[in-house]
Every structure is written in structure tokens, then in C-alpha cells.
Scaffold this motif. Structure first.
Motif, PDB file in Angstrom:
ATOM      1  N   LEU A 116       0.851  -1.188   0.000  1.00 44.13           N
ATOM      2  CA  LEU A 116       0.000   0.000   0.000  1.00 44.13           C
ATOM      3  C   LEU A 116       0.885   1.234   0.000  1.00 44.13           C
ATOM      4  CD1 LEU A 116      -3.080   0.846   0.278  1.00 44.13           C
ATOM      5  CD2 LEU A 116      -2.529   1.293   2.683  1.00 44.13           C
ATOM      6  N   ALA A 117       0.566   2.200  -0.866  1.00 42.82           N
ATOM      7  CA  ALA A 117       1.368   3.423  -0.951  1.00 42.82           C
ATOM      8  C   ALA A 117       0.479   4.650  -0.938  1.00 42.82           C
ATOM      9  CB  ALA A 117       2.219   3.410  -2.220  1.00 42.82           C
ATOM     10  N   LEU A 118       0.957   5.694  -0.249  1.00 43.69           N
ATOM     11  CA  LEU A 118       0.334   7.016  -0.277  1.00 43.69           C
ATOM     12  C   LEU A 118       1.407   8.025  -0.663  1.00 43.69           C
ATOM     13  CD1 LEU A 118      -1.226   5.319   2.157  1.00 43.69           C
ATOM     14  CD2 LEU A 118      -2.357   7.536   2.462  1.00 43.69           C
ATOM     15  N   PRO A 119       1.777   8.083  -1.950  1.00 48.33           N
ATOM     16  CA  PRO A 119       2.821   9.004  -2.382  1.00 48.33           C
ATOM     17  C   PRO A 119       2.298  10.430  -2.489  1.00 48.33           C
ATOM     18  CG  PRO A 119       1.901   7.891  -4.268  1.00 48.33           C
ATOM     19  CD  PRO A 119       1.219   7.303  -3.051  1.00 48.33           C
ATOM     20  N   ASP A 120       3.196  11.368  -2.674  1.00 45.39           N
ATOM     21  CA  ASP A 120       2.781  12.738  -2.920  1.00 45.39           C
ATOM     22  C   ASP A 120       2.071  12.802  -4.270  1.00 45.39           C
ATOM     23  OD1 ASP A 120       3.649  15.597  -1.581  1.00 45.39           O
ATOM     24  OD2 ASP A 120       3.201  15.782  -3.723  1.00 45.39           O
ATOM     25  N   ALA A 134      11.476   1.189   2.419  1.00 46.36           N
ATOM     26  CA  ALA A 134      11.982   2.559   2.353  1.00 46.36           C
ATOM     27  C   ALA A 134      12.375   2.965   0.945  1.00 46.36           C
ATOM     28  CB  ALA A 134      13.183   2.711   3.291  1.00 46.36           C
ATOM     29  N   ALA A 135      12.698   2.000   0.089  1.00 50.35           N
ATOM     30  CA  ALA A 135      13.065   2.331  -1.287  1.00 50.35           C
ATOM     31  C   ALA A 135      11.836   2.686  -2.124  1.00 50.35           C
ATOM     32  CB  ALA A 135      13.824   1.173  -1.927  1.00 50.35           C
ATOM     33  N   LEU A 136      10.729   1.974  -1.874  1.00 49.54           N
ATOM     34  CA  LEU A 136       9.500   2.223  -2.638  1.00 49.54           C
ATOM     35  C   LEU A 136       8.626   3.305  -2.010  1.00 49.54           C
ATOM     36  CD1 LEU A 136       8.184  -1.323  -3.651  1.00 49.54           C
ATOM     37  CD2 LEU A 136       8.985   0.488  -5.171  1.00 49.54           C
ATOM     38  N   GLY A 137       8.785   3.536  -0.711  1.00 51.11           N
ATOM     39  CA  GLY A 137       7.840   4.409  -0.029  1.00 51.11           C
ATOM     40  C   GLY A 137       6.471   3.761   0.049  1.00 51.11           C
ATOM     41  N   ALA A 138       6.441   2.455   0.384  1.00 51.69           N
ATOM     42  CA  ALA A 138       5.196   1.701   0.445  1.00 51.69           C
ATOM     43  C   ALA A 138       5.281   0.678   1.571  1.00 51.69           C
ATOM     44  CB  ALA A 138       4.923   1.000  -0.886  1.00 51.69           C
ATOM     45  N   PHE A 139       4.117   0.259   2.059  1.00 52.34           N
ATOM     46  CA  PHE A 139       4.073  -0.704   3.152  1.00 52.34           C
ATOM     47  C   PHE A 139       3.683  -2.063   2.607  1.00 52.34           C
ATOM     48  CE2 PHE A 139       2.250  -2.869   6.839  1.00 52.34           C
ATOM     49  CZ  PHE A 139       3.229  -2.622   7.794  1.00 52.34           C
ATOM     50  N   ALA A 140       4.561  -3.059   2.815  1.00 52.91           N
ATOM     51  CA  ALA A 140       4.270  -4.429   2.414  1.00 52.91           C
ATOM     52  C   ALA A 140       3.195  -5.001   3.331  1.00 52.91           C
ATOM     53  CB  ALA A 140       5.534  -5.275   2.471  1.00 52.91           C
TER      54      ALA A 140
END
Length: 469
Positions: A424-428, A455-461
Motif C-alpha cells: 500500500l502506498a500514499l505518495p505525494d 523505504a526504497a519504494l515508499g510503500a508498506f508491504a
């Protein structure tokens, strides 16, 4: 009562907030869920563990001040970034141009400063002013109304083009420190304040908020505080309090007492509130205990708080009483995932079901828009596909509320067969920042059993997988 966000495949079923039974009926009618026989099964599920870990997240938290924005040093930006600061207070001083137009080279310097802020992974709380009364013997003048209007219009294109790294814009310009008192040009008068407000609103970048210093101004302009139904400029106007908790009136912030405080408590449920503490006139009247900050932090929905000034009476006391860590983690939003259920297998191009539960443990809502994405990572090739979860708005994840997101998600055609890990990702939302993990929101969940922050993707596995046939 939990908030329910339902996304069906027809517009009439977007983002409905009703009871579960009503939502089921509506989704079934729209072909998007409920008891319909074609509802994709939710035959895989995982639970998540919370964490009390304090980690940086964008647009919230303890702030630190920069030097003058136009000349801020790379060393200072790098030091803040290395310390995990993601939100910095940025003063823009226009003292040399109180009686002159802003030169082109200043705007060039500002553009360069914003580039370097972006490279450092920071966002800013911006305030423009013409003086600093704390400097002995300093010039305390502000500018005339005509000059302020000119300066706002001149700055507007530069600020709009760099709005991605401006989290909040404090109104500034008028009076001492730009705090809308003690104007030397008669700008304490209501008509002048209204004129500056209108100029600021006209220059405000889309999607960003203005914070004013005086509750009385907000009450005069908008007798009823903004709520979830408010639209237009009022929905983007909040307050900054630079003497938070200092005494009974917060050093004149609330001269009328409880009616003004009640107004701001209601307002800040919708619009951003932040600021700093200040030296209390009478330390015995300061509300500086852990009980005070934990109560009022939640009541006023505090998103950010300065840690440069004034720490002895406040931050040091919170540390001594054992709640400073809690204050740090509760400022702004804090999204904690609780459970996920989803369809376990499908073919490319098919629709799967997704059910995600979470809670916002922070004091405030998220104020600036950003997307929510489901990532599929192929376990053999490592290929990553990002699927936007259309219609899901994390700004609606309000403090203390259980959030239930139920979706039907159509998988892209052409996906490789095999097992795909879910993230899951919540990018800018800005393309300049979207791929920078420092600007992505990290949920408040523990790393365990295949779940954890990438931390590389900016997402939670999410610790779960889907098999594509």
C-alpha cells in the motif's frame, strides 16, 4: 461510528457514508458489491500490529526554523533532513522592499531555494514579513496596503509553481513578525485586513490552505466555522497560534475567551492548525503539563508545532513528565492499518474485492490531497505495478475514527501470471515528488511476518499475496 468509504463501478455509488446495510443495498444496485452473486470473494486476509515508533512523515510533526528562505544554506537543509525533519518553518523577509517592487533576482533566488528544499525532502510552513521585533534596534515597520498587494501578486506565480513543497501558507505581511498586530501602516483596521485576505486568497495555490493569526478576524469574516460541507475559500482557511498554551488567552490570541476557543476547536476539525509555544507572561498560568498538551492537542487538532521556541516551559516539561514522545507521534495524522481482506486469485483484467480497515490515531486529518495506491510486486521478476484506488481520499480519514474501505479493483490486462505481493502506498500527488519515498506516508504499523515499510519504494508491504492465473 466508523466511516465507510465504498467505491462501486458507477458514479452514484462513490464515497457513500451510511450504514452497512444501506451501503450493501446500494452497492448491489450498482453492480458493485453487497449480496450480488458476482461479488469477488474476499478469501485472503491479514491483520496488522500497531507500533509506537516515532518516524518522519510529510506535512506534520515538530517543525524547525530555516534561515531566510531566499538564502537558506544547503548545509542547514541537509542537517534538518538527516534529523528526520520533514516540515520546516520558512520565513521570507521582505524588509529591503517595504517601499519598492520585488526584483527579478529575488524570485530567481526563491526558485533556487525551493529546488534545494525539494532535494532535501522537506516541505515548508511559509510566512512573509517585513520585520523582526526580537532584533534589538530593528526597524519595526511593515508595508503599505498597496505595496503588500503588489508584493503578493508578484510572488504568486513563484509560490504556485513551488506549491508542492509548501505544506501551509501563514498569512503574514501585516504587523510585527507578520502576525497581524501592531501594524505601522494602519493595517489593523478591518477593511485593510479584508483587502489583504482577499489578495492572499487570490494568490493561494490550488489545494493549499491559508492560516491566519487572529481568531477574531476569522469570526468576523465567517461567523459560522467551516464544517465538512463548507466549500470555497473558507474551507481552506485555518489558524496558527504562536503562543499555544501560554496563558488563559494565549497572550491575546483569545481575548474573548471560550466563544473564540469553541469556534477554533470546531474550525480545526476541518482546516489546519499549528504554531508554536512562547514565553508565558506568568509561568504559573501556563498550561504546560502533559495533561494540558494531550487534551488540547486533540481538541485543537494540532498538525505541527515548533520545537525551536519556546522549549523550557513546555517541551522540557513534557519530556520530564514522560509524554513528549506521545506528542511527537500524535501531531497531525497517524494512519494505523488494522486488517486487510482481498480476493486471493484472479486473472489479469478481472475485478477483485478489497476490504481495508484502519484508524487515524493522530490529532488531525491530512489536509493536502494525495493518492492511495495498491502495488503488486511479482515475486519472481520483482516487477511492480501501481494501481490507483480511485475515489479513496485519505483527507477524509478523520482523527479517532475507524475507517472501512471496500473496493472493487479491476486488475490491468497483461499482468504476468504467478504470485504478487501486495503493498500500500500514499505518495505525494505532485509528479516531482511522487517517486521520492521521503514524501510518502508511512503507516504506524510494525514490521513483522512479511509486513513492513519498504523505504526504497515508499510503500508498506501488507504481508499478503494474490495469485494471477
Amino acid at each position: 461510528m466508523p466511516q465507510y468509504h465504498h467505491l462501486a463501478r458507477l458514479p452514484g455509488c462513490l464515497l457513500l457514508r451510511r450504514s452497512l446495510s444501506l451501503c450493501a443495498a446500494l452497492l448491489a444496485a450498482c453492480g458493485g458489491g453487497g449480496a450480488s452473486s458476482d461479488t469477488p470473494p474476499l478469501d485472503a486476509s491479514v491483520a496488522f500490529a500497531a507500533t509506537d515508533l516515532d518516524f518522519p512523515n510529510p506535512e506534520r510533526g515538530m517543525t524547525r526554523g530555516l534561515g531566510p528562505l531566499a538564502s537558506v544554506s544547503d548545509n542547514q537543509l541537509a542537517a534538518l533532513s538527516a534529523d528526520g525533519v520533514r516540515l520546516a518553518y520558512a520565513p521570507l523577509r521582505l524588509d529591503p522592499w517595504r517601499d519598492a517592487s520585488l526584483p527579478d533576482n529575488l524570485l530567481t533566488q526563491l526558485d533556487d531555494a525551493f529546488v534545494r528544499v525539494r532535494q532535501a525532502g522537506l516541505k515548508l510552513v511559509l510566512r512573509v514579513s517585513y520585520n523582526d521585533p526580537a532584533v534589538p534596534g530593528g526597524d519595526l515597520r511593515d508595508a503599505s496596503l498597496a505595496r503588500i498587494r503588489e508584493h503578493i501578486a508578484r510572488l504568486a506565480p513563484t509560490l504556485a509553481s513551488n506549491a508542492d513543497v509548501i505544506a501551509y501558507w501563514q498569512a503574514g505581511f501585516i504587523g510585527a513578525w507578520g502576525e497581524w498586530h501592531d501594524s505601522t501602516n494602519g493595517l489593523d483596521a478591518p477593511d485593510a485586513r479584508l483587502a489583504v485576505r482577499d489578495a492572499l486568497i487570490a494568490a493561494l495555490p490550488p489545494g493549499r490552505s491559508l492560516q491566519f493569526r487572529q481568531p477574531a478576524d476569522l469570526q468576523r469574516w465567517y461567523p459560522t466555522p467551516a464544517d465538512a460541507s463548507t466549500t470555497g475559500a473558507q474551507a481552506r482557511i485555518g489558524l496558527h497560534n504562536d503562543c499555544f498554551l501560554a496563558d488563559d488567552t494565549d497572550v491575546g490570541t483569545y481575548p474573548d475567551g471560550e466563544p473564540q476557543r469553541s469556534y477554533i476547536r470546531q474550525l480545526t476539525a476541518i482546516t489546519p492548525f499549528g504554531g508554536e509555544t512562547c514565553a508565558p507572561p506568568d509561568p504559573a498560568r501556563a498550561r504546560n503539563s502533559c495533561a494540558d498538551i494531550l487534551r488540547e492537542g486533540a481538541e485543537y487538532h494540532v498538525s505541527y508545532l515548533g520545537e525551536d521556541y519556546y522549549t523550557p516551559t513546555f517541551h522540557d516539561t513534557w519530556a520530564a513528565q514522560g509524554c513528549l514522545g506521545t506528542v511527537r507521534t500524535r501531531l497531525g495524522y497517524r494512519f494505523e492499518l488494522t486488517r486487510l481482506a482481498h480476493t486471493a486469485s484472479a486473472a489479469p483484467g478481472e475485478t477483485i474485492g478489497l476490504r481495508l480497515e484502519l484508524v487515524n490515531r493522530g490529532w488531525a486529518r491530512l489536509h493536502n490531497a494525495r493518492p492511495v495506491q495498491l502495488l503488486l510486486r511479482h515475486e519472481e521478476s520483482g516487477q511492480i505495478v501501481r494501481i490507483p484506488l480511485a475515489g479513496v481520499d485519505p483527507r477524509q480519514w478523520t482523527p479517532g475514527q475507524a475507517i472501512l474501505i471496500k473496493l472493487r479493483v479491476t486488475l490491468p490486462a497483461g499482468l504476468a501470471s504467478g504470485r504478487h505481493a501486495l503493498l500500500l502506498a500514499l505518495p505525494d500527488e505532485d509528479p516531482r515528488l511522487a517517486d521520492d519515498p521521503r514524501y510518502a506516508i508511512r503507516p504506524a504499523n510494525a514490521d513483522q511476518g512479511g509486513q513492513g515499510w519498504d523505504a526504497a519504494l515508499g510503500a508498506f508491504a501488507l504481508g499478503s499475496r494474490i495469485t494471477l492465473r
